[in-house]
Each structure stands twice: as C-alpha cells, then as structure tokens.
Design an enzyme around this catalytic site. Sequence first.
Site, PDB file in Angstrom:
ATOM      1  N   ASN A  42       6.650 -23.111 -11.956  1.00 28.72           N
ATOM      2  CA  ASN A  42       6.272 -24.321 -14.036  1.00 28.72           C
ATOM      3  C   ASN A  42       5.979 -24.425 -14.775  1.00 28.72           C
ATOM      4  O   ASN A  42       4.397 -24.424 -13.848  1.00 28.72           O
ATOM      5  CB  ASN A  42       7.005 -24.997 -13.031  1.00 28.72           C
ATOM      6  CG  ASN A  42       6.157 -26.139 -11.907  1.00 28.72           C
ATOM      7  OD1 ASN A  42       6.030 -25.086 -11.183  1.00 28.72           O
ATOM      8  ND2 ASN A  42       5.712 -27.086 -11.121  1.00 28.72           N
ATOM      9  N   ILE A  43       5.884 -24.435 -15.539  1.00 27.97           N
ATOM     10  CA  ILE A  43       4.800 -24.570 -17.064  1.00 27.97           C
ATOM     11  C   ILE A  43       4.856 -25.894 -17.244  1.00 27.97           C
ATOM     12  O   ILE A  43       6.081 -26.528 -18.204  1.00 27.97           O
ATOM     13  CB  ILE A  43       4.522 -23.728 -18.000  1.00 27.97           C
ATOM     14  CG1 ILE A  43       4.811 -22.502 -17.383  1.00 27.97           C
ATOM     15  CG2 ILE A  43       3.141 -23.716 -18.810  1.00 27.97           C
ATOM     16  CD1 ILE A  43       3.333 -21.780 -16.318  1.00 27.97           C
ATOM     17  N   GLU A  44       3.916 -26.506 -17.453  1.00 28.90           N
ATOM     18  CA  GLU A  44       4.171 -28.280 -17.520  1.00 28.90           C
ATOM     19  C   GLU A  44       3.720 -28.698 -18.945  1.00 28.90           C
ATOM     20  O   GLU A  44       2.370 -27.693 -19.692  1.00 28.90           O
ATOM     21  CB  GLU A  44       3.563 -29.055 -16.916  1.00 28.90           C
ATOM     22  CG  GLU A  44       5.135 -29.447 -15.344  1.00 28.90           C
ATOM     23  CD  GLU A  44       4.539 -30.141 -14.466  1.00 28.90           C
ATOM     24  OE1 GLU A  44       2.996 -30.999 -14.071  1.00 28.90           O
ATOM     25  OE2 GLU A  44       5.330 -30.023 -13.272  1.00 28.90           O
ATOM     26  N   CYS A  53      10.947 -25.137 -16.224  1.00 25.80           N
ATOM     27  CA  CYS A  53      11.333 -24.750 -14.720  1.00 25.80           C
ATOM     28  C   CYS A  53      10.554 -23.011 -14.716  1.00 25.80           C
ATOM     29  O   CYS A  53      10.455 -22.509 -15.468  1.00 25.80           O
ATOM     30  CB  CYS A  53      12.558 -24.509 -14.556  1.00 25.80           C
ATOM     31  SG  CYS A  53      12.301 -26.830 -14.718  1.00 25.80           S
ATOM     32  N   GLU A  55      12.758 -21.041 -12.344  1.00 25.62           N
ATOM     33  CA  GLU A  55      13.438 -20.785 -12.361  1.00 25.62           C
ATOM     34  C   GLU A  55      14.417 -19.596 -14.240  1.00 25.62           C
ATOM     35  O   GLU A  55      14.449 -18.702 -13.748  1.00 25.62           O
ATOM     36  CB  GLU A  55      15.295 -20.301 -11.863  1.00 25.62           C
ATOM     37  CG  GLU A  55      15.475 -22.047 -11.935  1.00 25.62           C
ATOM     38  CD  GLU A  55      14.609 -23.382 -11.603  1.00 25.62           C
ATOM     39  OE1 GLU A  55      13.313 -23.332 -11.576  1.00 25.62           O
ATOM     40  OE2 GLU A  55      14.716 -24.205 -10.870  1.00 25.62           O
ATOM     41  N   CYS A  88      17.277 -27.462 -11.278  1.00 25.36           N
ATOM     42  CA  CYS A  88      17.607 -28.800 -12.230  1.00 25.36           C
ATOM     43  C   CYS A  88      18.698 -28.435 -13.085  1.00 25.36           C
ATOM     44  O   CYS A  88      19.478 -27.274 -13.684  1.00 25.36           O
ATOM     45  CB  CYS A  88      16.876 -28.991 -13.534  1.00 25.36           C
ATOM     46  SG  CYS A  88      16.363 -28.311 -14.814  1.00 25.36           S
ATOM     47  N   CYS A  91      18.582 -25.883 -16.146  1.00 26.36           N
ATOM     48  CA  CYS A  91      18.042 -24.337 -15.537  1.00 26.36           C
ATOM     49  C   CYS A  91      19.767 -23.863 -14.842  1.00 26.36           C
ATOM     50  O   CYS A  91      20.269 -22.636 -15.176  1.00 26.36           O
ATOM     51  CB  CYS A  91      17.767 -24.422 -14.277  1.00 26.36           C
ATOM     52  SG  CYS A  91      15.720 -24.386 -14.815  1.00 26.36           S
TER      53      CYS A  91
END
Length: 133
Positions: A42-44, A53, A55, A88, A91
Amino acid sequence: MNREELIKEAFKAMENAYAPYSNYHVGAALLCHDGRVFIGANIENASFGATNCAERSAVFAAYSNGIRKDDIAALAIVSDGDRVCAPCGICRQVLIELIPQDCPIWLSNGTEDVDTTIRELVPMQFTEEDVIR
Ligand code: THU
C-alpha cells in the site's frame, strides 16, 4: 510455489509499504502459472484518496508486465492488523475484472488465515459484461 511461500513473499512486500498516515501495512503477492511473482504494497498519499492498496499495486504490476487474467494462479494479501485484511471495495471491483473468479485469494496477518475467492467476496457483481453489450 505453494500457499505458505506466496504468503511469505507478500510479507516481504509489506516491508515496502508507504503508510505514514494509517500506519497500517499491507503486502500482496500475485503468483502466475509460469511461476512468476509480482508484488505490491500500500502506497499512501497526503491527498488520502490518491492512496493505492497493496493488492491493486500487485495486480497492476502484473498487468503492466503483460500478465492477463488467465495467467494468474493465486493472490496472497497480508497485513499487520489485528485481523486479516479483507480487500476493500475498490480492490474488489478491480479484482472482479482482472483475476479469475475462482483464483485462490489467501489472506493472512500471521496469526489468522482465510482462504477465499473474488466470487465468494462479491456474490453479486457489476462486470464488463454489463457495460460492453
Ligand atoms: N489497504 C490496502 O492496502 N488494501 C485493502 O484492501 C484495504 C486497505 C490500505 C490502504 C491504506 O494505505 C491502509 O490500508 C489503510 O486504509
């Protein structure tokens, strides 16, 4: 590569998570029938909606390398949460279109393990067939 090994790859990917806002780390590893593995984390972003996210990162990495739905054998998603990270909603919508309906999805947080599929996660689906007619 078996389930345990793919989950291990996902935990390695989780180390690359960039999650300064949530401090919730997620890793994913996508296994192809030819043995190739594509990972994601995950890259915010400070603009929270721009977050990607784990996946989706893994699936997009695979597709970016020419992989398509029928090439995909399994997807492992792991987190450092108190319970497994169920994909989520965004995703799930992506997985509906980009991985096989019965592709094993292996969830783990190191203590709890859940095996599922996108068919099971989303029993009533909006798909490309609804749009392309
Ligand atoms: N996250 C994922 O990577 N996968 C999911 O399916 C659920 C949420 C990430 C996004 C964000 O960086 C953090 O978890 C908290 O929402």
